[in-house]
Design an enzyme around this catalytic site. Structure first.
Site, PDB file in Angstrom:
ATOM      1  N   LYS A 226       0.955  -1.326   0.155  1.00  0.00           N
ATOM      2  CA  LYS A 226       0.139  -0.075   0.001  1.00  0.00           C
ATOM      3  C   LYS A 226       0.846   1.023  -0.256  1.00  0.00           C
ATOM      4  CE  LYS A 226      -3.896  -2.245   0.726  1.00  0.00           C
ATOM      5  NZ  LYS A 226      -5.246  -1.914   1.837  1.00  0.00           N
ATOM      6  N   ARG A 267      -2.908 -10.437   4.565  1.00  0.00           N
ATOM      7  CA  ARG A 267      -2.905 -10.689   2.830  1.00  0.00           C
ATOM      8  C   ARG A 267      -2.233 -10.191   2.500  1.00  0.00           C
ATOM      9  NH1 ARG A 267      -5.422  -7.183  -0.371  1.00  0.00           N
ATOM     10  NH2 ARG A 267      -6.544  -7.909  -1.978  1.00  0.00           N
TER      11      ARG A 267
HETATM   12  N1  PMM Z   1      -7.345  -3.629   0.273  1.00  0.00           N
HETATM   13  C1  PMM Z   1      -7.182  -4.053  -1.032  1.00  0.00           C
HETATM   14  C2  PMM Z   1      -8.573  -5.510  -1.113  1.00  0.00           C
HETATM   15  N2  PMM Z   1      -9.123  -5.585  -0.466  1.00  0.00           N
HETATM   16  N3  PMM Z   1      -9.708  -6.142   2.017  1.00  0.00           N
HETATM   17  C3  PMM Z   1      -9.554  -6.304   2.661  1.00  0.00           C
HETATM   18  N4  PMM Z   1     -10.361  -7.050   3.414  1.00  0.00           N
HETATM   19  N5  PMM Z   1      -9.073  -5.254   3.051  1.00  0.00           N
HETATM   20  C4  PMM Z   1      -8.247  -4.447   2.604  1.00  0.00           C
HETATM   21  O1  PMM Z   1      -7.455  -3.500   2.974  1.00  0.00           O
HETATM   22  C5  PMM Z   1      -8.186  -4.411   0.634  1.00  0.00           C
HETATM   23  C6  PMM Z   1      -8.427  -5.760   0.874  1.00  0.00           C
HETATM   24  C7  PMM Z   1      -6.666  -3.422  -1.826  1.00  0.00           C
HETATM   25  O2  PMM Z   1      -5.642  -3.773  -1.849  1.00  0.00           O
HETATM   26  P1  PMM Z   1      -5.014  -4.522  -2.984  1.00  0.00           P
HETATM   27  O3  PMM Z   1      -5.659  -3.923  -4.739  1.00  0.00           O
HETATM   28  O4  PMM Z   1      -3.956  -4.976  -3.350  1.00  0.00           O
HETATM   29  O5  PMM Z   1      -5.715  -5.893  -3.268  1.00  0.00           O
END
Ligand code: PMM
Length: 302
Positions: A226, A267
């Site tokens: 991020k 994640r």
């Molecule tokens: N961030 C992204 C997408 N999905 N889901 C959860 N539970 N928490 C998050 O902080 C989150 C998510 C955005 O990041 P990406 O584009 O790298 O998937």
């Protein structure tokens, strides 16, 4: 130094390996901030899912909508067309798949295709049918702190005390989920790093991990790649943000600290270093402190 290294709480029906779970990110989108376009074709997405599994991912999080600040939403049909074949193939191959969606229909069709968990970054706010669906399906649900869709969310990044406000707003969403009939033990929480949050807010939420855990639910931390990490690692000469793909070491560092604090799941785009790190946190947490080991006795030295 004492660390926990094991989750403060677990979700039933998912692995409970006495360390934080590692959720591999699989974005089937043209425009996600770090990997947009790389896995848009189903075959490439499925192959990448297998790579993440081979690296040791406990779960795969398949999403078809980019939530990067400013992003436009795909139609429901488009989102479904992106994720459904990927979820079906990976779940069919035995993977534990969560679906990253704010839409109840996408959640429903992917759960029917084998997804075992719903990851809703809107915490049920984007679609009034989401919580009733989750209640009826009886699947685990990640309830993330959210204030607005990506196009407007950074305008909502205002808090007096970000930790207390996020805990209170998450608590309201947990209550809404329970009121809709979702079993409390199926709910996990996530502070939503970067979603209507500045970098300062994100760091405060990480430092406030214990307050998030005090909600009594498993905590997911999703810092991977991020922007706040890009800013932390900016080039000291030019001030230029570190590129997304070069943020994995720092992402793993956040995951390890979160696991040390008791996160249930982290994640990650880079599963192998993240899994190695959470194993370190768990081993550290499980080791007896020095005075309990007989370290002072010469014969016990290796
Ligand atoms: N961030 C992204 C997408 N999905 N889901 C959860 N539970 N928490 C998050 O902080 C989150 C998510 C955005 O990041 P990406 O584009 O790298 O998937």
């Amino acid at each position: 130094m004492r660390v926990s290294g094991v989750p403060t709480a677990y979700l039933p029906g998912l692995p409970q390996p006495r360390r934080a779970l590692v959720m591999g990110v699989l974005n089937v989108t043209p425009d996600s901030f770090s990997d947009g376009g790389q896995w848009l074709e189903p075959d490439k997405a499925i192959a990448h899912g297998h790579e993440l599994l081979a690296e040791g991912a406990d779960l795969l999080d398949v999403g078809g909508e980019s939530t990067r600040p400013g992003a436009d939403r795909p139609s429901e049909e488009e989102e479904l067309a992106r994720v459904l074949p990927v979820v079906r193939a990976l779940a069919g191959a035995g993977a534990l798949v969560s679906v990253d969606t704010m839409r109840s229909r996408v959640a429903q069709e992917t759960v029917e295709a084998g997804a075992v968990m719903v990851n809703d970054v809107s915490g049920g706010l984007a679609d009034p049918r989401m919580l009733p669906f989750v209640a009826a399906a009886g699947v685990p649900y990640i309830c993330m702190h959210w204030r607005a869709h990506a196009a407007q969310m950074q305008r909502h990044a205002t808090y007096d005390d970000v930790v207390e406000t996020v805990v209170s707003e998450l608590s309201d969403r947990l209550a809404a989920a329970e009121a809709a009939g979702v079993a409390p033990e199926l709910l996990a929480v996530d502070p939503g790093l970067g979603f209507a949050k500045t970098g300062e807010h994100n760091w405060a939420l990480l430092a406030g991990f214990d307050r998030l855990a005090s909600l009594g639910r498993p905590v997911l931390i999703a810092a991977s790649r991020k922007t706040f990490l890009g800013n932390l690692l900016a080039d000291p000469e030019t001030g230029q943000r570190r590129r997304t793909v070069d943020r994995d070491d720092a992402s793993a560092a956040v995951a390890v600290l979160a696991a040390a604090a008791g996160a249930w799941c982290v994640r990650s785009h880079a599963v192998r270093p993240t899994l190695d790190g959470v194993k370190v946190a768990a081993a550290w947490g499980a080791a007896p402190a020095g005075h309990e080991t007989g370290r002072d006795r010469p014969e016990s030295h290796p």
